[in-house]
Enzyme design. Structure first.
Site, mmCIF file in Angstrom:
data_model
loop_
_atom_site.group_PDB
_atom_site.id
_atom_site.type_symbol
_atom_site.label_atom_id
_atom_site.label_comp_id
_atom_site.label_asym_id
_atom_site.label_seq_id
_atom_site.Cartn_x
_atom_site.Cartn_y
_atom_site.Cartn_z
ATOM 1 N N GLU A 145 -13.728 8.255 0.879
ATOM 2 C CA GLU A 145 -13.867 7.316 2.011
ATOM 3 C C GLU A 145 -13.939 7.747 3.249
ATOM 4 O O GLU A 145 -14.656 7.193 4.055
ATOM 5 C CB GLU A 145 -12.797 6.223 1.661
ATOM 6 N N TRP A 152 -17.128 8.795 4.013
ATOM 7 C CA TRP A 152 -17.947 7.704 4.509
ATOM 8 C C TRP A 152 -17.962 7.493 6.075
ATOM 9 O O TRP A 152 -18.938 7.275 6.730
ATOM 10 C CB TRP A 152 -17.867 6.495 3.554
ATOM 11 N N TRP A 189 -36.236 -12.897 8.522
ATOM 12 C CA TRP A 189 -34.973 -13.670 8.497
ATOM 13 C C TRP A 189 -34.838 -14.867 8.703
ATOM 14 O O TRP A 189 -35.911 -15.542 9.371
ATOM 15 C CB TRP A 189 -34.052 -12.861 9.446
ATOM 16 N N ASN A 232 -12.161 -4.265 2.027
ATOM 17 C CA ASN A 232 -13.440 -3.564 1.888
ATOM 18 C C ASN A 232 -14.408 -4.281 0.875
ATOM 19 O O ASN A 232 -15.495 -4.500 1.054
ATOM 20 C CB ASN A 232 -13.409 -2.159 1.544
ATOM 21 N N TRP A 247 -28.715 -9.185 9.461
ATOM 22 C CA TRP A 247 -27.668 -8.314 9.446
ATOM 23 C C TRP A 247 -26.913 -8.225 10.698
ATOM 24 O O TRP A 247 -25.743 -8.145 10.995
ATOM 25 C CB TRP A 247 -27.737 -7.021 8.826
ATOM 26 N N TRP A 296 -22.791 -2.662 7.503
ATOM 27 C CA TRP A 296 -24.047 -3.731 7.287
ATOM 28 C C TRP A 296 -25.216 -3.532 6.757
ATOM 29 O O TRP A 296 -25.739 -4.265 6.276
ATOM 30 C CB TRP A 296 -23.931 -4.257 9.173
HETATM 31 C C1 LIG Z 1 -20.035 -4.815 6.257
HETATM 32 C C2 LIG Z 1 -18.857 -3.907 6.474
HETATM 33 C C3 LIG Z 1 -18.431 -3.615 7.792
HETATM 34 C C4 LIG Z 1 -17.434 -2.616 8.014
HETATM 35 N N1 LIG Z 1 -16.976 -2.473 9.211
HETATM 36 C C5 LIG Z 1 -16.016 -1.502 9.478
HETATM 37 C C6 LIG Z 1 -15.367 -1.464 10.742
HETATM 38 O O1 LIG Z 1 -15.907 -2.152 11.752
HETATM 39 N N2 LIG Z 1 -14.541 -0.424 10.925
HETATM 40 C C7 LIG Z 1 -14.059 0.390 10.032
HETATM 41 O O2 LIG Z 1 -12.937 1.352 10.123
HETATM 42 N N3 LIG Z 1 -14.179 0.215 8.758
HETATM 43 C C8 LIG Z 1 -15.371 -0.625 8.275
HETATM 44 N N4 LIG Z 1 -15.830 -0.864 7.087
HETATM 45 C C9 LIG Z 1 -15.560 0.121 5.968
HETATM 46 C C10 LIG Z 1 -14.187 -0.368 5.218
HETATM 47 O O3 LIG Z 1 -14.480 -1.832 4.784
HETATM 48 C C11 LIG Z 1 -12.994 -0.126 6.076
HETATM 49 O O4 LIG Z 1 -12.972 1.088 6.798
HETATM 50 C C12 LIG Z 1 -11.710 -0.371 5.228
HETATM 51 O O5 LIG Z 1 -11.749 -1.498 4.403
HETATM 52 C C13 LIG Z 1 -10.376 -0.241 5.774
HETATM 53 O O6 LIG Z 1 -9.379 -0.594 5.151
HETATM 54 P P1 LIG Z 1 -8.436 0.596 4.734
HETATM 55 O O7 LIG Z 1 -8.120 1.591 5.982
HETATM 56 O O8 LIG Z 1 -7.296 0.218 4.067
HETATM 57 O O9 LIG Z 1 -9.464 1.604 4.061
HETATM 58 P P2 LIG Z 1 -9.041 2.731 2.843
HETATM 59 O O10 LIG Z 1 -9.676 2.692 1.496
HETATM 60 O O11 LIG Z 1 -7.531 3.118 2.785
HETATM 61 O O12 LIG Z 1 -9.928 4.036 3.521
HETATM 62 C C14 LIG Z 1 -9.366 5.000 4.515
HETATM 63 C C15 LIG Z 1 -10.140 5.016 5.565
HETATM 64 O O13 LIG Z 1 -11.599 5.602 5.224
HETATM 65 C C16 LIG Z 1 -12.590 5.021 6.198
HETATM 66 N N5 LIG Z 1 -13.274 4.193 5.135
HETATM 67 C C17 LIG Z 1 -13.050 3.625 4.175
HETATM 68 N N6 LIG Z 1 -13.941 3.172 3.631
HETATM 69 C C18 LIG Z 1 -15.258 3.162 4.396
HETATM 70 C C19 LIG Z 1 -16.626 2.863 4.528
HETATM 71 N N7 LIG Z 1 -17.058 2.223 3.529
HETATM 72 N N8 LIG Z 1 -17.280 3.103 5.452
HETATM 73 C C20 LIG Z 1 -16.803 4.034 6.485
HETATM 74 N N9 LIG Z 1 -15.570 4.236 6.635
HETATM 75 C C21 LIG Z 1 -14.611 4.053 5.549
HETATM 76 C C22 LIG Z 1 -11.602 4.111 7.156
HETATM 77 O O14 LIG Z 1 -11.590 4.611 8.438
HETATM 78 C C23 LIG Z 1 -10.399 3.753 6.481
HETATM 79 O O15 LIG Z 1 -9.365 3.423 7.094
HETATM 80 C C24 LIG Z 1 -16.928 -1.833 6.885
HETATM 81 C C25 LIG Z 1 -17.749 -2.117 5.749
HETATM 82 C C26 LIG Z 1 -18.348 -3.224 5.482
HETATM 83 C C27 LIG Z 1 -19.012 -3.057 3.960
#
Ligand SMILES: Cc1cc2nc3c(=O)[nH]c(=O)nc-3n(C[C@H](O)[C@H](O)[C@H](O)COP(=O)(O)OP(=O)(O)OC[C@H]3O[C@@H](n4cnc5c(N)ncnc54)[C@H](O)[C@@H]3O)c2cc1C
Length: 469
Positions: free
Chosen positions: A271, A274, A303, A338, A356, A379
């Site tokens: 993650e 990503w 859209w 997420n 979007w 997005w």
């Molecule tokens: C539409 C959409 C918008 C999003 N906007 C943001 C945003 O503005 N800021 C943001 O930090 N994340 C965003 N994410 C990714 C993800 O949803 C969040 O990082 C995650 O929910 C944060 O929770 P956590 O720290 O408990 O994640 P954990 O699951 O513990 O993951 C650890 C870290 O990995 C990174 N990460 C995890 N999943 C993703 C992912 N899919 N994409 C990129 N990085 C990821 C984050 O830095 C996160 O803190 C978005 C996802 C979607 C689908």
């Protein structure tokens, strides 16, 4: 005299610019630039600015203990920065400027302009890398940027494996402690959920440690269940740089070595991968920083403009319980799980067929962890306009998602209290009469019809594309 320019990196640990400035010799001072016009243009949320203000005050206190003053420089927008920073440096006899590189386009332009201006004033600028685990560009066998996550991740892991001593420690004191600094204030900031996300670097490191000891093992089985504390909740700390991604990797490797597992296979590291992949894409494809889709043909997607639907989505009144629960979690806490970010985003740009970019901006305006590359990537993934995005024909069924990821309705009951009295069968899609009695809206769209509509739009787009090519 050395000046450290703090930006999205509000920490002392693993901060190469600060560390090397302190090693360089001579006095050290620090600055944070206040650019409210830019923040507004970038949709920075008031809550995120509130979090940042608290983090800056914590940083200022800790820097003062090390004999380093942190000043705010009020500049307005990035365009005004070179001259203002130049004047700031000249007033303080700065000879060396130190900062950690940022990835998005506007920030790169800002840094290029600042460096060019300061160099013309005989100030030496030192750029460091700290926001990426592996900062060098990575190309595929054809020498081109990767466009698919999995092969990129494999190549990235191989490079990461070669890294040695990739973090730097907190610097030792540069001078005698300074008096307790006055409180710093950021314009446009608001209260935020400090009870859920205390804005201290020590909290970020403690949370990381706690997650690796207690949460990592169950991550795969619990990360998709919004009612469970199954993820790290570190995103606000990573987005504002209170935590270094390189420190995350280093602690993952340390846990793996101590507990006997392979760090390369860690689902949580993937993650973080990503996060890094979306930054990599933004550096390789500047159009992503300019409001454009990665897939050029999707610019022609037609859209819908429907303020009523957009408002229902923003306010958590779509009549789809788990979608509404997600949007209300965002409004209440500044954070969204997420699984729900994916669901609410898919709902907006597939089922409501709203651009979007509306959702991207709304998320930024409300998220505490708003992070341009990850938000844009998320997005565009959801809208099927992005690089290695969800396929265009993948459309989440909000009721099925609800039954699957909140089977007992625990999360819905907490966030949509109107439905709290319903049993786990009815809560995912209450009958019309029950909705009326509880004051919960009817669904804003008919799922089957909306699904057909978006599939048809994408089919038309694909046909136009194949006629053109
Ligand atoms: C539409 C959409 C918008 C999003 N906007 C943001 C945003 O503005 N800021 C943001 O930090 N994340 C965003 N994410 C990714 C993800 O949803 C969040 O990082 C995650 O929910 C944060 O929770 P956590 O720290 O408990 O994640 P954990 O699951 O513990 O993951 C650890 C870290 O990995 C990174 N990460 C995890 N999943 C993703 C992912 N899919 N994409 C990129 N990085 C990821 C984050 O830095 C996160 O803190 C978005 C996802 C979607 C689908």
């Amino acid at each position: 005299m050395n000046l450290v320019w703090f930006r999205n990196d509000l920490r002392l640990d693993d901060h190469p610019a600060l560390y090397h400035a302190c090693q360089h010799g001579g006095a050290v001072t620090a600055v944070y630039c206040v650019t409210p016009e830019q923040w507004q243009a970038h949709d920075e949320s008031p809550a995120k600015l509130g979090f940042r203000q608290a983090a800056l005050n914590d940083l200022a206190r800790r820097l003062a203990e090390k004999g380093i003053a942190l000043e705010l420089l009020k500049a307005g927008s990035y365009q005004q920065l070179p001259e203002q920073l130049g004047a700031f440096c000249q007033q303080r006899n700065i000879t060396n400027l130190w900062f950690n590189r940022d990835i998005p386009w506007d920030e790169q332009q800002r840094d290029n302009a600042v460096v060019a201006y300061l160099q013309s004033c005989q100030i030496v600028c030192h750029e460091q890398a700290a926001d990426l685990i592996y900062p060098s560009p990575l190309n595929n066998k054809q020498g081109l940027p990767f466009k698919v996550f999995t092969p990129w991740y494999r190549a990235w892991l191989q490079c990461v494996q070669q890294l040695h001593r990739f973090t730097v420690p907190e610097p030792t004191a540069a001078a005698a402690p300074r008096p307790e600094p006055d409180a710093l204030q950021l314009p446009g900031s608001s209260d935020y959920r400090a009870d859920l996300w205390p804005a201290h670097e020590a909290e970020a490191l403690a949370r990381l440690h706690h997650f690796l000891v207690n949460g990592r093992r169950a991550y795969n089985s619990q990360r998709d269940i919004p009612s469970m504390p199954g993820t790290s909740t570190l995103s606000p700390y990573l987005a504002s740089g209170l935590l270094s991604p390189r420190r995350c990797l280093q602690m993952i490797q340390q846990s793996a070595a101590a507990e006997g597992w392979e760090w390369q296979e860690d689902a949580w590291l993937r993650e973080l991968g990503w996060r890094e992949f979306y930054r990599y894409l933004m550096a390789a494809f500047p159009r992503l920083s300019r409001n454009q889709p990665f897939k050029a043909q999707t610019r022609h997607l037609q859209w819908e403009v429907n303020p009523h639907h957009l408002q229902a989505w923003q306010q958590g009144h779509t009549g789809f319980p788990l979608v509404d629960a997600g949007m209300r979690q965002l409004a209440r806490t500044g954070w969204m799980h997420n699984r729900l970010r994916m669901l609410t985003a898919s709902f907006l740009c597939k089922l409501l067929l709203i651009d979007w970019r509306e959702g991207e901006a709304f998320f930024m305006q409300h998220l505490l962890d708003g992070d341009f590359p990850s938000n844009n990537g998320g997005w565009q993934w959801s809208a099927s306009t992005g690089c290695d995005a969800s396929p265009w024909f993948r459309i989440f069924n909000p009721t099925r998602q609800s039954e699957r990821f909140d089977p007992e309705g625990h999360f819905i009951r907490k966030l949509v209290p109107e439905l709290a009295s319903l049993d786990s069968r009815q809560i995912h899609n209450p009958p019309q009469k029950v909705r009326e009695a509880l004051g919960y809206p009817a669904p804003v769209i008919d799922y089957r019809g909306a699904r057909e509509r978006v599939l048809q739009r994408f089919r038309e787009l694909n046909e136009t594309e194949s006629n053109v090519s």
